[in-house]
Design an enzyme around this catalytic site. Structure first.
Site, short mmCIF file in Angstrom:
data_model
loop_
_atom_site.label_atom_id
_atom_site.label_comp_id
_atom_site.label_asym_id
_atom_site.label_seq_id
_atom_site.Cartn_x
_atom_site.Cartn_y
_atom_site.Cartn_z
CG HIS A 182 -4.99 -3.22 0.02
ND1 HIS A 182 -4.59 -2.43 -1.03
CD2 HIS A 182 -4.41 -2.68 1.13
CE1 HIS A 182 -3.82 -1.44 -0.58
NE2 HIS A 182 -3.69 -1.58 0.72
CB SER B 120 -0.96 -0.06 1.19
OG SER B 120 -2.07 0.74 0.95
CG ASP C 43 -6.43 -3.34 -3.58
OD1 ASP C 43 -7.37 -2.91 -2.88
OD2 ASP C 43 -5.31 -2.81 -3.64
#
EC number: 3.4.16.5
Length: 554
Positions: A529, A278, A470
């Site tokens: 994610h 991320s 994601d």
């Protein structure tokens, strides 16, 4: 546990629903870019340090061009939000402990000199370390039963700036004398890497009864792993000051690793890798560049891995609309009207990001972040779908869609756990939203840190992997920026054959991989994610193959 539903846990924009949540969020580069990123908080106070009470007061002295950019924000943020602005994280209650097994003084390490083959003297390790100390506690594995391997926890202290970063080290379950070492980083910015430990890739998870459950596919099966709560005021870390940009955080990480490997030279000789997800798409290029910039170092950096990262906003933000509108391999979440609206907003978004890239100025980068997140992430988020996994709804908004975060927080807030780890703060929070906001309002969000990657590729391999379910840092955008990156190997990388990813002996693939030179991109099927959480066996498979150099340049 204090968590706001609109804020991103692992690395999407906290401004995604800025229009609805602006007051809550606000109150609650290198070279030219680095020079331009002066604290935006300075602009919200007058000469006497008193806060302005409206946009008109704060921006009355700006040029017409700059004002026009900020008019976008004026439409989204109520004037009342300015009355409660706070730009520093509130320090957590804490107490200093003295029961440490080791204390490493940075000044002592910096004072060590050696001679090279030509008889010339130089410092054993480079960098400014005199203000740092490392405290180490040998964790008794039987106290927590998270794993039976050797463990260390403690703090990196920057005494001059009152910063204290918490870390937790797990030795490899296999062959610690020869296995590599990995530093794991979660994103946010402002979210604890202990999330990765217990929700994704560490030796155990926490169930709803707060029981520790073994993870057979832990990343420390064949590597030693350091989990670091950074920047300060995240997780168990604490400070009376704050860090609000990625470059500043990189200095702390370099100091931590240097002092840790000085204390434990048996790990310093092993291969070292940095991995994260991320917002670590920002962190890792900067942290790797910081390490590689020091010729004399005890950090044997061999590669970096970024999972579902935010690295090149200009390229990645173009791919929110395709992902939301059925072009990413999953059914469309948005209708035709919303998809057209995102198409219409894209040119303005890209223009703002480009202004940020070219100037590095906080005054260009903040409007880019807020406008683009509202236009490109907001429509999806307002559907109630999980921004981290397009396959379903957000099932626990109080814990950013994942109930497991609540279990982890409750577990780590137990006094017995904190005592076993030598924790000095009174509580643990999964995410610190002051940090998230401060990075946003420093203009850090849209900084072009992908421009550091070509130099990194000259020295070490880089893996970009992405779970294909994601939304927030989706695989389409990550594939796109790897193919758009300007570097000498671009042509060969883009022409490289895409191959199946399979477990040994399996007939069905679990993803796709493309590699050329030192650059590799992976698409991992049926993963959101957090790839190691959704595909634990498959993620451990590609990790071990990566550590063994399968896709490295020959």
């Amino acid at each position: 546990m204090r968590i706001a539903a609109s804020t991103v846990l692992f690395g999407a924009a906290s401004a995604a629903s800025f229009q609805q949540q602006a007051q809550h969020v606000l109150s609650g580069g290198f070279g030219k870019a680095q020079e331009a990123m002066k604290p935006i908080s300075d602009a919200f106070t007058d000469a006497a340090g008193r806060p302005f009470e409206s946009f008109e007061d704060a921006f009355s002295g700006m040029t017409a061009e700059t004002k026009a950019l900020w008019e976008e924000i004026k439409l989204l943020v109520p004037d009342s939000a300015f009355k409660d602005l706070s730009w520093l994280s509130k320090p957590k209650p804490h107490h200093r402990r003295d029961d440490w097994n080791h204390v490493v003084k940075g000044a002592d390490v910096q004072g060590m000199w050696v001679q090279d083959a030509n008889g010339k003297s130089h410092r054993q390790v480079d960098g400014r370390l005199e203000e740092y100390n490392l405290r180490v506690k040998a964790v008794d594995p039987s106290k927590l039963n998270v794993d039976s391997v050797k463990q260390y926890s403690g703090y990196l202290d920057d005494e001059a700036n009152d910063k204290h970063l918490f870390y937790w080290f797990f030795e490899s379950r296999n062959d610690p004398k020869n296995d590599p070492v990995i530093l794991w980083l979660n994103g946010g910015p402002g979210c604890s890497s202990l999330t990765g430990l217990f929700l994704e890739l560490g030796p155990s998870s926490i169930d709803k009864t707060l029981k520790v459950v073994n993870n057979d596919f832990s990343w420390n099966n064949n590597a030693s792993v350091i989990f670091l709560d950074q920047p300060v005021n995240v997780g168990y870390s604490y400070s009376g000051s704050s860090v609000s940009n990625t470059v500043a955080a990189g200095k702390d990480v370099y100091a931590l690793l240097t002092l840790f490997f000085h204390q434990f030279p048996e790990y310093a000789k092993q291969d070292f890798h940095i991995a994260g997800e991320s917002y670590a798409g920002h962190y890792i290029p900067v942290f790797a560049s910081e390490i590689l910039a020091h010729k004399n170092r005890n950090i044997n950096l061999k590669s970096v891995l970024i999972g579902n990262g935010l690295t090149d906003g200009l390229t990645q933000y173009e791919h929110y609309r395709p992902m939301a509108c059925g072009e990413g391999g999953y059914p469309a979440v948005l209708g035709e009207a919303e998809c057209r609206s995102m198409d219409n907003a894209l040119p303005r978004c890209q223009s703002l990001i480009n202004n940020c890239y070219e100037s590095g100025s906080v005054w260009s980068c903040v409007p880019a972040s807020i406008y683009c997140n509202n236009a490109m992430i907001g429509p999806y988020q307002r559907t109630g779908r999980n921004v981290y996994d397009i396959r379903g709804p957000c099932e626990d908004s109080s814990n950013l869609c994942y109930s497991g975060l609540g279990y982890i927080s409750d577990y780590l807030n137990q006094q017995s756990v904190m005592d076993a780890l030598g924790v000095e703060v009174s509580s643990y929070d999964s995410c610190n939203f002051d940090i998230n906001r401060n990075f946003l309002f420093q203009g850090d969000w849209m900084q072009p840190f992908h421009r550091l990657v070509p130099k990194i590729l000259e020295e070490i391999p880089v893996l970009i992997y992405a779970g294909d379910a994601d939304y927030i840092c989706n695989w389409l955008g990550n594939r796109a920026w790897t193919e758009a990156l300007e570097w000498p190997g671009k042509k060969d990388f883009n022409a490289a054959k895409v191959k199946d990813l399979k477990l040994s002996g399996a007939e069905k693939e679990y993803g796709k991989v493309k590699a050329s030179g030192n650059f590799t991109f992976m698409q991992v099927y049926q993963a959101g994610h957090m790839v190691p959480m959704d595909q634990p066996e498959n993620s451990l498979d590609f990790l071990n193959r990566w550590l063994n150099g399968e896709w490295f340049a020959k």
